[in-house]
Design a protein around this motif. Structure first.
Motif, PDB file in Angstrom:
ATOM      1  N   PHE A  11       0.768  -1.088  -0.140  1.00 22.74           N
ATOM      2  CA  PHE A  11       0.032  -0.023  -0.126  1.00 22.74           C
ATOM      3  C   PHE A  11       0.671   1.295   0.271  1.00 22.74           C
ATOM      4  N   TYR A  12       1.932   1.237   0.548  1.00 23.50           N
ATOM      5  CA  TYR A  12       2.894   2.360   0.768  1.00 23.50           C
ATOM      6  C   TYR A  12       3.460   2.565  -0.813  1.00 23.50           C
ATOM      7  N   LYS A  13       3.702   1.687  -1.658  1.00 27.20           N
ATOM      8  CA  LYS A  13       4.062   1.766  -2.905  1.00 27.20           C
ATOM      9  C   LYS A  13       2.973   2.236  -3.866  1.00 27.20           C
ATOM     10  N   VAL A  14       1.641   1.916  -3.528  1.00 22.94           N
ATOM     11  CA  VAL A  14       0.837   2.077  -4.285  1.00 22.94           C
ATOM     12  C   VAL A  14       0.548   3.711  -4.072  1.00 22.94           C
ATOM     13  N   LEU A  15       0.316   4.033  -2.855  1.00 20.02           N
ATOM     14  CA  LEU A  15       0.360   5.292  -2.463  1.00 20.02           C
ATOM     15  C   LEU A  15       1.538   6.361  -3.081  1.00 20.02           C
ATOM     16  N   ARG A  16       2.435   6.053  -2.985  1.00 19.83           N
ATOM     17  CA  ARG A  16       3.808   6.664  -3.578  1.00 19.83           C
ATOM     18  C   ARG A  16       3.593   6.654  -5.055  1.00 19.83           C
ATOM     19  N   ASN A  17       3.408   5.819  -5.647  1.00 15.47           N
ATOM     20  CA  ASN A  17       3.068   5.636  -7.234  1.00 15.47           C
ATOM     21  C   ASN A  17       1.942   6.935  -7.556  1.00 15.47           C
ATOM     22  N   TYR A  18       1.125   6.737  -7.063  1.00 17.72           N
ATOM     23  CA  TYR A  18      -0.172   7.495  -7.192  1.00 17.72           C
ATOM     24  C   TYR A  18      -0.141   8.883  -6.921  1.00 17.72           C
ATOM     25  N   SER A  19       0.826   9.210  -6.090  1.00 19.28           N
ATOM     26  CA  SER A  19       0.998  10.324  -5.577  1.00 19.28           C
ATOM     27  C   SER A  19       1.849  11.003  -6.796  1.00 19.28           C
ATOM     28  N   LEU A  20       2.956  10.289  -7.226  1.00 15.20           N
ATOM     29  CA  LEU A  20       3.676  10.788  -8.258  1.00 15.20           C
ATOM     30  C   LEU A  20       2.724  11.149  -9.593  1.00 15.20           C
ATOM     31  N   TYR A  21       1.988  10.221  -9.813  1.00 14.41           N
ATOM     32  CA  TYR A  21       1.092  10.180 -11.069  1.00 14.41           C
ATOM     33  C   TYR A  21       0.223  11.496 -10.866  1.00 14.41           C
ATOM     34  N   LEU A  22      -0.215  11.731  -9.948  1.00 15.09           N
ATOM     35  CA  LEU A  22      -1.136  13.094  -9.574  1.00 15.09           C
ATOM     36  C   LEU A  22      -0.215  14.311  -9.860  1.00 15.09           C
ATOM     37  N   LEU A  23       1.079  14.164  -9.161  1.00 13.39           N
ATOM     38  CA  LEU A  23       1.834  15.423  -9.350  1.00 13.39           C
ATOM     39  C   LEU A  23       2.345  15.497 -11.014  1.00 13.39           C
ATOM     40  N   SER A  24       2.365  14.461 -11.621  1.00  9.26           N
ATOM     41  CA  SER A  24       3.046  14.427 -13.107  1.00  9.26           C
ATOM     42  C   SER A  24       1.952  15.566 -13.991  1.00  9.26           C
ATOM     43  N   PHE A  25       0.619  15.514 -13.560  1.00  5.17           N
ATOM     44  CA  PHE A  25      -0.306  16.337 -14.315  1.00  5.17           C
ATOM     45  C   PHE A  25      -0.231  17.761 -14.035  1.00  5.17           C
ATOM     46  N   LEU A  26       0.635  18.092 -12.933  1.00  4.67           N
ATOM     47  CA  LEU A  26       0.909  19.551 -12.579  1.00  4.67           C
ATOM     48  C   LEU A  26       2.209  20.056 -13.054  1.00  4.67           C
TER      49      LEU A  26
END
Length: 408
Positions: A11-26
């Motif tokens: 779950f840590y990896k999932v949270l980290r990866n999706y946080s990066l994904y959201l950041l990538s849109f910005l």
């Protein structure tokens, strides 16, 4: 306790990866920065390779960057003077976050899915769509991904479901199944042909310059060896999951080697990259084995006959005038019963159909040109249309136009 730690780590990896994904849109993205990668991580080949090199040669205003997790590929490209970064390095992640265009040949994860938000995704793919793929799959082991357990795969492998901005195809005939397989409008399919085939139709001097500059020493050595033979065959079967593949073919390679030796012919044997490790062929004088991850396209023009089966290499090969094809379908009934095709197989292939080793030996001894089940020119026109070796140029021109880049 171990299971709890494993779940927390997951779950840590999932949270980290999706946080990066959201950041990538910005992230602000540079329309003149393009990143490339191949789905086969330890191979520098296929459409991304040829398009990447073309951009480096012809587009000085574009910062073309290759992304790889493989140290061997990294040092190979560094030695060639090409821009390359390791996938998980800070610089690699930064360039993926700030590049406007992603070029890959399977999924955005080839480069980095979690940095791709806001980027233009161009799927170069890796073969003509003879067999059903992705969301067109109706049976077999991959149905779980696309028809059944989709939430689990969406959470852990979301790149499987990411629609490309553009998908490179060859003709409207091909684009129809590609559009449904990737759930994109038909107009998102670009009927440009494939960059990897440009070298097959290049002028001889241009091709040799490319080979000398970008290919490995092993390729140059093989080309030198091929000059010693009157005829060169290349056997490139499609992927199968059997570890008994060599036995399944029914070929006695010692017998075949004697036939080749008698006719002063050479056979190059290259398995599909996804084929499981199988027993080696005993060292034979007229049969050369090539690893699955080695690029073969630069030597195809110097062969005379392709031996294959259900592989899309058939369609690439018949782009070259005067080539022969042998379809060795030793497991035809079993294979077609387990796989779904977009079109009736026998109506959409070219070459001499052979179903057992004895008939295969006879063809190797045959002095006359092999006959094709369908007219080669008809199949070529059907799958390639007006493609004439300018796929890279057409793709680059299209992206320049879409991004309104003025070419220097």
């Amino acid at each position: 306790m171990f299971k709890l730690k494993a779940r927390l780590l997951f779950f840590y990896k999932v949270l980290r990866n999706y946080s990066l994904y959201l950041l990538s849109f910005l992230m602000p993205r540079d329309k003149k920065k393009w990143v490339f990668a191949n789905y086969i991580v330890d191979a520098f080949n296929d459409n991304p390779k040829y398009l990447f090199i073309y951009v480096n040669q012809h587009c000085p205003d574009i910062k073309a960057i290759y992304i790889t997790p493989d140290p061997g590929i990294y040092f190979q490209l560094k030695k060639l003077g090409l821009k390359v970064y390791k996938k998980k390095s800070l610089a690699g992640v930064w360039h993926c976050l700030t590049a406007k265009v992603y070029f890959y040949n399977a999924y955005p994860a080839d480069i980095n899915y979690y940095t791709s938000g806001g980027a233009i995704l161009v799927n170069l793919w890796h073969g003509v769509g003879l067999k059903k793929i992705e969301f067109n799959i109706e049976r077999g082991s991959l149905t779980d991904r696309y028809q059944k357990k989709r939430f689990f795969y969406w959470l852990t492998m979301p790149w499987l479901y990411k629609r490309p901005t553009w998908f490179v195809s060859s003709t409207p005939f091909q684009s129809v199944p590609f559009s449904t397989a990737f759930r994109i409008p038909l107009q998102k399919c670009l009927d440009f042909g494939y960059p990897r085939n440009d070298i097959l139709l290049a002028a001889e001097d241009e091709r040799l310059r490319f080979i000398r500059k970008y290919e490995r020493e092993e390729t140059l050595q093989l080309l030198g060896l091929m000059k010693n033979y009157d005829k060169v065959y290349i056997y490139m079967p499609t992927w199968r999951d059997s570890i008994d593949f060599l036995q399944d073919t029914g070929i006695d390679f010692a017998v075949l080697n004697d036939i080749l030796h008698h006719n002063n012919a050479l056979l190059i044997f290259k398995l599909h990259i996804n084929t499981p490790h199988i027993q080696e062929i005993t060292a034979l004088s007229n049969i050369v084995r090539r690893p699955g991850n080695v690029d073969i396209y630069s030597i195809l023009p110097y062969t005379h006959t392709l031996i294959t089966d259900y592989s899309s290499i058939l369609y690439d090969y018949i782009l070259m005038p005067g080539k022969e094809v042998i379809l060795y379908l030793f497991d035809y009934d079993r294979y077609v019963d387990s796989r779904d095709f977009n079109y009736p197989f026998m109506e959409n292939v070219a070459g001499a159909v052979v179903k057992n080793s004895q008939d295969l030996y006879k063809i190797f001894n045959q002095k006359t040109k092999v006959e094709s089940i369908n007219e080669i020119s008809t199949i070529r026109d059907k799958f390639w249309g007006n493609y004439n070796g300018d796929a890279s140029k057409r793709i680059v021109s299209f992206v320049y136009s879409e991004l309104k880049i003025k070419k220097r």
